[in-house]
Structures are given as structure tokens and as C-alpha cells.
Design an enzyme around this catalytic site. Structure first.
Site, short mmCIF file in Angstrom:
data_model
loop_
_atom_site.label_atom_id
_atom_site.label_comp_id
_atom_site.label_asym_id
_atom_site.label_seq_id
_atom_site.Cartn_x
_atom_site.Cartn_y
_atom_site.Cartn_z
N ARG A 68 0.84 -1.20 0.00
CA ARG A 68 0.00 0.00 0.00
C ARG A 68 0.87 1.25 0.00
NH1 ARG A 68 -3.80 0.17 5.05
NH2 ARG A 68 -4.97 -1.43 3.93
N ARG A 137 -1.48 6.94 9.64
CA ARG A 137 -1.55 6.42 8.27
C ARG A 137 -1.63 7.56 7.26
NH1 ARG A 137 -3.67 1.10 8.30
NH2 ARG A 137 -2.94 0.03 10.15
N LYS A 210 -3.38 1.82 14.98
CA LYS A 210 -3.38 2.72 13.82
C LYS A 210 -4.00 4.07 14.18
CE LYS A 210 -5.95 -0.22 11.44
NZ LYS A 210 -6.89 -0.88 10.50
N LYS A 212 -5.56 7.84 12.28
CA LYS A 212 -5.97 8.38 10.98
C LYS A 212 -6.32 9.86 11.04
CE LYS A 212 -7.30 3.87 9.35
NZ LYS A 212 -8.34 2.97 8.83
N CYS A 434 -15.20 -2.77 0.07
CA CYS A 434 -13.81 -3.09 0.41
C CYS A 434 -13.36 -4.29 -0.42
CB CYS A 434 -13.71 -3.40 1.90
SG CYS A 434 -14.45 -4.99 2.32
N CYS A 440 -8.29 -10.44 1.37
CA CYS A 440 -8.28 -10.01 2.77
C CYS A 440 -8.42 -11.20 3.72
CB CYS A 440 -9.41 -9.02 3.03
SG CYS A 440 -9.42 -8.51 4.76
N CYS A 479 -16.50 -7.67 6.36
CA CYS A 479 -16.46 -7.95 7.81
C CYS A 479 -16.71 -6.65 8.55
CB CYS A 479 -15.11 -8.58 8.19
SG CYS A 479 -13.81 -7.38 8.56
N CYS A 483 -13.91 -1.10 6.49
CA CYS A 483 -12.94 -0.44 5.61
C CYS A 483 -13.57 0.45 4.53
CB CYS A 483 -12.03 -1.48 4.97
SG CYS A 483 -11.04 -2.35 6.19
FE1 SRM Z 1 -8.99 -1.39 6.48
C1 SRM Z 1 -7.64 -4.03 8.05
C2 SRM Z 1 -8.25 -2.79 3.56
C3 SRM Z 1 -9.59 1.56 5.04
C4 SRM Z 1 -10.63 -0.35 9.34
N1 SRM Z 1 -8.05 -3.11 6.00
C5 SRM Z 1 -7.54 -4.05 6.83
C6 SRM Z 1 -6.75 -5.10 6.02
C7 SRM Z 1 -5.32 -4.65 5.96
C8 SRM Z 1 -6.88 -6.55 6.51
C9 SRM Z 1 -5.87 -7.06 7.48
O1 SRM Z 1 -5.60 -6.44 8.51
O2 SRM Z 1 -5.37 -8.17 7.24
C10 SRM Z 1 -7.45 -4.96 4.64
C11 SRM Z 1 -6.65 -5.39 3.41
C12 SRM Z 1 -7.57 -5.99 2.38
C13 SRM Z 1 -6.97 -6.23 1.06
O3 SRM Z 1 -6.98 -7.38 0.60
O4 SRM Z 1 -6.51 -5.29 0.43
C14 SRM Z 1 -7.93 -3.54 4.72
N2 SRM Z 1 -8.81 -0.71 4.68
C15 SRM Z 1 -8.59 -1.46 3.58
C16 SRM Z 1 -8.79 -0.65 2.31
C17 SRM Z 1 -7.88 -1.08 1.16
C18 SRM Z 1 -10.27 -0.77 1.91
C19 SRM Z 1 -10.69 -0.14 0.62
O5 SRM Z 1 -11.75 -0.57 0.14
O6 SRM Z 1 -10.06 0.74 0.08
C20 SRM Z 1 -8.55 0.76 2.87
C21 SRM Z 1 -7.11 1.16 2.86
C22 SRM Z 1 -6.94 2.60 3.26
C23 SRM Z 1 -5.55 3.13 3.15
O7 SRM Z 1 -5.11 3.48 2.03
O8 SRM Z 1 -4.90 3.27 4.19
C24 SRM Z 1 -9.01 0.57 4.32
N3 SRM Z 1 -9.87 0.34 7.12
C25 SRM Z 1 -10.14 1.40 6.30
C26 SRM Z 1 -11.08 2.27 6.92
C27 SRM Z 1 -11.68 3.52 6.29
C28 SRM Z 1 -10.88 4.76 6.55
O9 SRM Z 1 -9.84 4.70 7.19
O10 SRM Z 1 -11.32 5.81 6.12
C29 SRM Z 1 -11.40 1.72 8.14
C30 SRM Z 1 -12.44 2.25 9.15
C31 SRM Z 1 -11.98 3.46 9.88
C32 SRM Z 1 -11.19 3.09 11.09
O11 SRM Z 1 -10.00 2.89 10.98
O12 SRM Z 1 -11.79 2.95 12.16
C33 SRM Z 1 -10.62 0.51 8.26
N4 SRM Z 1 -9.08 -2.05 8.46
C34 SRM Z 1 -9.86 -1.51 9.43
C35 SRM Z 1 -9.78 -2.34 10.60
C36 SRM Z 1 -10.49 -2.10 11.94
C37 SRM Z 1 -9.73 -1.14 12.79
C38 SRM Z 1 -10.31 -1.01 14.17
O13 SRM Z 1 -10.21 0.05 14.74
O14 SRM Z 1 -10.87 -1.98 14.70
C39 SRM Z 1 -8.92 -3.42 10.26
C40 SRM Z 1 -8.50 -4.58 11.17
C41 SRM Z 1 -7.47 -4.19 12.17
O15 SRM Z 1 -6.87 -3.14 12.12
O16 SRM Z 1 -7.26 -5.02 13.04
C42 SRM Z 1 -8.52 -3.21 8.91
FE1 SF4 Z 2 -11.07 -6.99 4.95
FE2 SF4 Z 2 -13.03 -6.49 6.63
FE3 SF4 Z 2 -11.55 -4.49 5.74
FE4 SF4 Z 2 -13.22 -5.67 4.13
S1 SF4 Z 2 -13.78 -4.54 5.97
S2 SF4 Z 2 -11.07 -5.19 3.66
S3 SF4 Z 2 -13.18 -7.75 4.79
S4 SF4 Z 2 -10.83 -6.12 7.01
#
Ligand code: SRM
Ligand code: SF4
Length: 572
Positions: A68, A137, A210, A212, A434, A440, A479, A483
């Protein structure tokens, strides 16, 4: 302490044994190294489509890396975009994935191609450092270069550089020690200094989780500013220049099904600060989370829990103690209808230069038999030297188009079969998903791959009801981590188990209100039948221009359930 805390402490500022692991012949990294490498911008994944068959055949997982790039404000020059595009073929699966935080992801990258990928990005002054991991991030910012508004990016970039980790391990590992200019902060003082010489802001254990940051323009919440740990909104003076910033803190969306102690939260109003104070105050906020965030339970470690449990006033007192003065109260913010910046817009008041927002389904820039989106964008960027901007809604913007060449740009995209904003239904336009399966590791259900089916069916139902022209905002995730930000929109569809989802209703299009759980374990085939009676009632009962989300909210979750009980057929 969580295991990751020990790992960070022992890693000597994120170096660990990554160099040795990178050099060995195996396809993947050790368990510890997969945690550390996140800070360098990469996740180890495996192809979940073939996991079972491989296990049956006695084979290990088909391991690969996701990389990324963190791109502040999603702003890319033509050269940078073309470099990213070329890497999709050289070391990835032929696609670029625009993320919901304006970054780019490459999937299915081989471990031994990481150095080429990350090196090439850095050669173009792009970075993967801190794209993932327990640090700040990618800094989001409204990417639209509208006249009088494009000054926000400089603030976002400056803050992004200030809060980047300063460890040399990234440069040592990927660039043989050579540090790139854009990564060096232009100030030495760090508010809330950790007392650590290498990482004055983060210290040796970085953050508990993390972090943001996002910038939005007053009135236009295209980056979902309330879902960030710190949301920043400029206040302009009479001449239009940015004079102050309003800060909101403690947003975040991740939750776990059936664990009420985890929940999505929108950021709370915090303070108004001067332009020159911004970095200092944000660093102080980060340092409060660094020192007081939960380092034992990673499910409780985001700053939103600190803000919720200790309160905004406690937080403000902590920050004030660190900067040595009082903060001004937060000015009230107003939000109009959020603009996704798709379609043609003038970039200057003389209307000599234009930008075009191009819809990208789930942010996947790729070529298919029907649509050659990736090739069309590449050739336009190359031939016209266009800038590219990535939106937090997974779309892209082509900038700097001379007025005289607008028709050519439109024609070339149409020739490549690319649907433009006027060609798609509103529900498709506003939908996000997502990646989920197959990459993922946390996905419980499909998201990106099911989105076309969901939007087609829902769009069809809206058409039949005679409201197909109305904007309805839908976001799907595989899930509950959230995201694609499913909890801050009108209809959130959240993976629960294979083909089953929870359905959340009543958020608003402006991203200022969370939705609430309406139905559990809904099969994807039952989603449109589930929503149709509600959409019908909305059509018949809505007050002047009332959106579906606003109507759901006005009726209220309890009344919605009473009037439209969720039948056994959708909760099987
Ligand atoms: Fe996310 C984890 C993809 C934005 C909350 N996110 C992941 C992972 C890395 C899975 C993992 O940990 O193994 C996913 C990779 C999937 C893949 O195959 O690519 C993933 N997140 C994404 C992306 C690519 C989704 C998308 O459709 O674009 C976004 C990448 C953003 C970036 O460039 O940095 C992405 N993730 C978000 C957002 C939205 C935002 O930030 O605006 C959220 C919700 C906001 C927040 O952070 O609360 C988000 N991602 C999570 C979480 C839950 C965090 C938490 O507080 O519980 C995880 C899981 C974790 O961190 O344990 C996670
Ligand atoms: Fe993976 Fe869940 Fe984030 Fe979708 S919402 S990319 S399934 S961690």
C-alpha cells in the site's frame, strides 16, 4: 502488554530481522515479521479462493504480499501515476486498487519483488512507509482542485511528513540507506516529545494502534472527516485564505459482531487552532494517545475509546498541558450535500483548465473485456501529461485538462468502454466496497466482487419504484472492520458469514450520523426484497427532498422494526 508491543520494543525501530527474511528463499515472512512489515506498508496475504483445495492437496497457502502506498490527499503527478501503473504489470496482478484513504494497493506481489516495487515508488517520491501499522496512516484530504480550494493539500502534505516515522530502518531495508527528501520534516520540535532521539513523536513502541487524519473543506465532507482519529476543517477569511482549522477527534469505525464493547464512533468537536499551530496540536493529540491508549487489548486500543471513556474535556486538558496554553473552543461546522467530484469541473475561474472525476467501481483500476479503464487512463495521462487524484470514495480525478481537449478526453474514455458519471445509476455512483475475498485475511463474506450484483438489483428496485434517479448511498464490507466506512452512510451492508450480512440503516449522505443495526444474517439474495418495503414507504412518506437515510432516522430504529419486522426468511 499485547504481543505486538513486545515485538515493537524489540524491533529496534521496525528493523527486526526483516533484512534476513527478505533475503531467504521462502515465499513468506515469519509471524513476527508479518507484523513488522506492516509498518513498511505491506501485508502478507494468501489467495483464499484456493485455500481449501490446496489444504486438501496437502499444499501450504498461496502466499503473496499486498503493498500500500500512502499518498497524502491522493495527489499524483503524471510521472508518479505512470510509475504506479507500470508496477501493476511488472510485479502485481495487473490492477491498481484505489483505497478509501486515497492510497493505492498492489495485490499478489511476490516477496522477492517487494524491493523493486518499494524502490520504484521511492524513486518517484512516493512512499509505503507508515501506510499500515501502529502509526499515523495516509493523511486524507479533499482532492478536488476547485478554484480557491486547492490550498488544503499543502497543509495535508506538511502534516503527513511531520507525523511520519523517522526510523532509518525503512531506508536501510528498501533503499540501501538512501533517505528521500520528501520524507524529512522541516521542524525539530515535537509537541508531546516522547524523549526518544530516534522517534521523538512515537518513541520505540510507536502507537497502541493505527491512527488516521483527514482534512475536509467546510460544507463538503467527501473524506468522511468524522470517521478519523483527527478530522481537520479549514476556516477561511474574507479573502478566501485559510485562517484557522477546526479539529474534531476520536472517530473510528472498526467493531466486532456481538461485542458491544467495540463500536463505531464519530469524532467529537475539539478545538479551533491557528494555521501555525496545526502540527504542534496534532502531534500533542497523537502523544496523548501514545501515552494513554490501551496497549493490552488491541480491540480497545484506538483513540476513539480514550475519547469516549475519558471525555473530550479530559483530552483537551492533556493536550493543553503538553502545548503549554489553552485551546480555543471548536467553531461550529456546517455540511451541505457532499460532492464526490465526479464529472467535469472548471479548475480555474477563467475556465481554461478542467478536471474530470471518473467513477472507478470499488476503486479497481483494471482492464476487462468490456472496459479498458486502466489502459485509457494510462494513455490519457501519458499523452496529455494529466495529473491524477484519488478520492476517498475510491474514484479518480484527471486534472489539468485544457478546455479545448475536454471532448477528446471524454471520447477516449468512451471508446474504451468506460462508463462516466452520467452513464451510471446513482446507487452505483455512490456505492463503495472493500476488497474482502479473496485477498483479505479477515473477510467473512464477499464485498467488492458482489457489489455489481447488489447495485444492479437495488438499482432495479429503485427504478421500479420510480425513484431510480434519487441518490441512495450504499457501502458493503466483508467484515465489521468497516474499511469502506459502512456505518457512516445510509445503507451499510457488513459481512457476517458466507453470503450473509448485517444491514445498517439511517446514516446520512453527509457522513455526520452513524446508522444503526436493522437486520442480522441477511442473505445477499434477500437484501433487495428486505429493503423494498422500506424504500416504498420512504417514497410515499418522505418530506420535501428527504433522503432515504434521513427518513429512516426520522422514523427511528424502533419504529422501523415495528413497521417492517425482519422476517425469518431473511434471518435464516
Ligand atoms: Fe482497512 C484491516 C483494507 C480503510 C478499518 N483493511 C484491513 C486489512 C489490511 C486486513 C488485514 O488487517 O489483514 C485490509 C486489506 C484488504 C486487502 O486485501 O486489500 C484492509 N482498509 C482497507 C482498504 C484497502 C479498503 C478499501 O476498500 O479501500 C482501505 C485502505 C486505506 C488506506 O489506504 O490506508 C481501508 N480500514 C479502512 C477504513 C476507512 C478509513 O480509514 O477511512 C477503516 C475504518 C476506519 C477506522 O480505521 O476505524 C478501516 N481495516 C480496518 C480495521 C479495523 C480497525 C479497528 O479500529 O478496529 C482493520 C483490522 C485491524 O486493524 O485489526 C482493517
Ligand atoms: Fe477486509 Fe473487513 Fe476491511 Fe473488508 S472490511 S477489507 S473484509 S478487514
Amino acid at each position: 502488554m499485547a504481543d505486538v508491543e513486545t515485538l515493537k520494543t524489540k524491533s529496534s525501530y521496525l528493523a527486526g530481522d526483516l533484512a534476513d527474511q527478505l533475503a531467504d528463499a521462502s515465499a513468506g515472512f515469519s509471524k513476527d515479521a508479518t507484523q513488522l512489515i506492516k509498518f513498511h506498508g505491506s501485508y502478507q496475504q494468501d489467495d483464499r479462493d484456493v485455500r481449501k483445495e490446496r489444504a486438501k492437496a496437502g499444499l501450504g497457502r498461496a502466499v503473496s504480499m499486498m503493498v500500500r502506498a500512502s499518498i497524502p490527499g491522493g495527489v499524483l503527478t503524471a510521472e508518479q501515476y505512470l510509475a504506479c501503473d507500470a508496477l501493476a504489470d511488472e510485479v502485481s496482478n495487473g490492477t491498481l486498487r484505489i483505497t478509501t484513504r486515497q492510497g493505492i494497493q498492489w495485490h499478489l506481489v511476490g516477496k522477492h519483488d517487494l524491493k523493486q516495487l518499494i524502490g520504484t515508488l521511492n524513486d518517484h517520491l512516493l512512499s509505503t512507509l507508515a501506510a499500515c501499522g501502529d502509526v499515523s496512516r495516509n493523511v486524507c484530504a479533499c482532492p478536488a482542485p476547485l478554484p480557491g480550494r486547492d490550498d488544503l493539500f499543502a497543509h495535508a502534505e506538511r502534516l503527513a511528513i511531520a507525523v511520519r516515522p523517522r526510523t532509518s530502518s525503512y531506508w536501510d531495508l528498501w533503499l540501501d540507506g538512501e533517505r528521500r527528501v520528501s520524507a524529512v520534516p522541516d521542524h525539530d520540535q515535537v509537541a508531546g516529545d516522547s524523549g526518544d532521539a530516534v522517534e521523538p513523536l512515537y518513541g520505540p513502541t510507536y502507537l497502541p494502534r493505527k491512527f488516521k487524519i483527514g482534512f475536509a473543506h467546510t460544507g463538503d465532507n467527501c473524506v468522511d472527516v468524522y470517521t478519523h482519529d483527527v478530522g481537520i476543517v479549514p476556516i477561511r477569511g474574507d479573502e478566501g485564505a485559510i485562517e484557522r482549522f477546526v479539529l474534531v477527534i476520536g472517530g473510528g469505525l472498526g467493531m466486532t459482531h456481538n461485542k458491544p464493547a467495540t463500536y463505531p464512533r464519530l469524532a467529537s468537536p475539539f478545538a479551533t487552532v491557528g494555521v501555525d499551530e496545526l502540527i504542534e496540536v496534532v502531534e500533542a493529540i497523537i502523544s496523548v494517545q501514545r501515552d494513554h491508549g490501551d496497549r493490552e487489548d488491541r480491540k480497545h486500543a484506538r483513540m476513539k475509546y480514550l475519547v469516549e471513556e475519558r471525555g473530550v474535556d479530559w483530552f483537551r486538558t492533556e493536550v493543553e498541558a503538553r502545548i503549554g496554553r489553552q485551546l480555543d473552543p471548536p467553531q461550529e461546522l456546517r455540511w451541505d450535500e457532499t460532492d464526490d467530484h465526479l464529472g467535469w469541473h472548471a479548475q480555474d475561474t477563467a475556465e481554461e483548465t478542467w478536471f474530470l472525476g471518473v467513477p472507478v467501481p470499488s476503486g479497481r483500476v483494471q482492464d476487462t473485456d468490456q472496459v479498458q479503464l486502466r489502459s485509457a487512463v494510462r494513455s490519457l495521462v501519458r499523452d496529455l501529461r494529466l495529473g491524477v487524484r484519488l478520492t476517498a470514495r475510491q474514484d479518480l480525478i484527471l486534472t489539468d485538462v485544457p478546455a479545448a481537449r475536454r471532448d477528446e478526453v471524454t471520447a477516449r474514455l468512451r471508446d474504451a468502454g468506460v462508463p462516466l458519471v452520467e452513464d451510471i445509476t446513482p446507487v452505483t455512483r455512490h456505492a463503495l466496497a472493500c476488497p474482502a475475498l479473496p485477498t483479505c485475511g479477515l473477510a467473512l463474506a464477499e464485498a467488492e466482487r458482489s457489489l455489481p450484483q447488489v447495485t444492479d438489483r437495488l438499482g432495479g428496485a429503485l427504478d421500479e419504484l420510480g425513484v431510480g434517479h434519487e441518490p441512495v448511498h450504499l457501502r458493503v464490507t466483508g467484515c465489521p472492520n468497516g474499511c469502506s466506512r459502512p456505518y457512516s452512510t445510509e445503507i451499510g451492508v457488513v459481512g457476517r458469514g458466507k453470503d450473509h450480512y448485517t444491514v445498517h440503516l439511517g446514516g446520512d449522505a453527509e457522513g455526520t450520523r452513524l446508522n444503526t443495526l436493522y437486520a442480522d444474517r441477511v442473505h445477499l439474495d434477500d437484501l433487495t426484497p428486505l429493503l423494498t418495503p422500506l424504500l416504498t414507504a420512504w417514497r410515499d412518506e418522505r418530506e420535501d427532498g428527504e433522503s432515504f437515510g434521513d427518513w429512516c432516522d426520522r422514523v427511528g430504529p424502533r419504529a422501523l422494526h415495528e413497521r417492517f419486522p425482519v422476517g425469518a426468511e431473511v434471518t435464516a
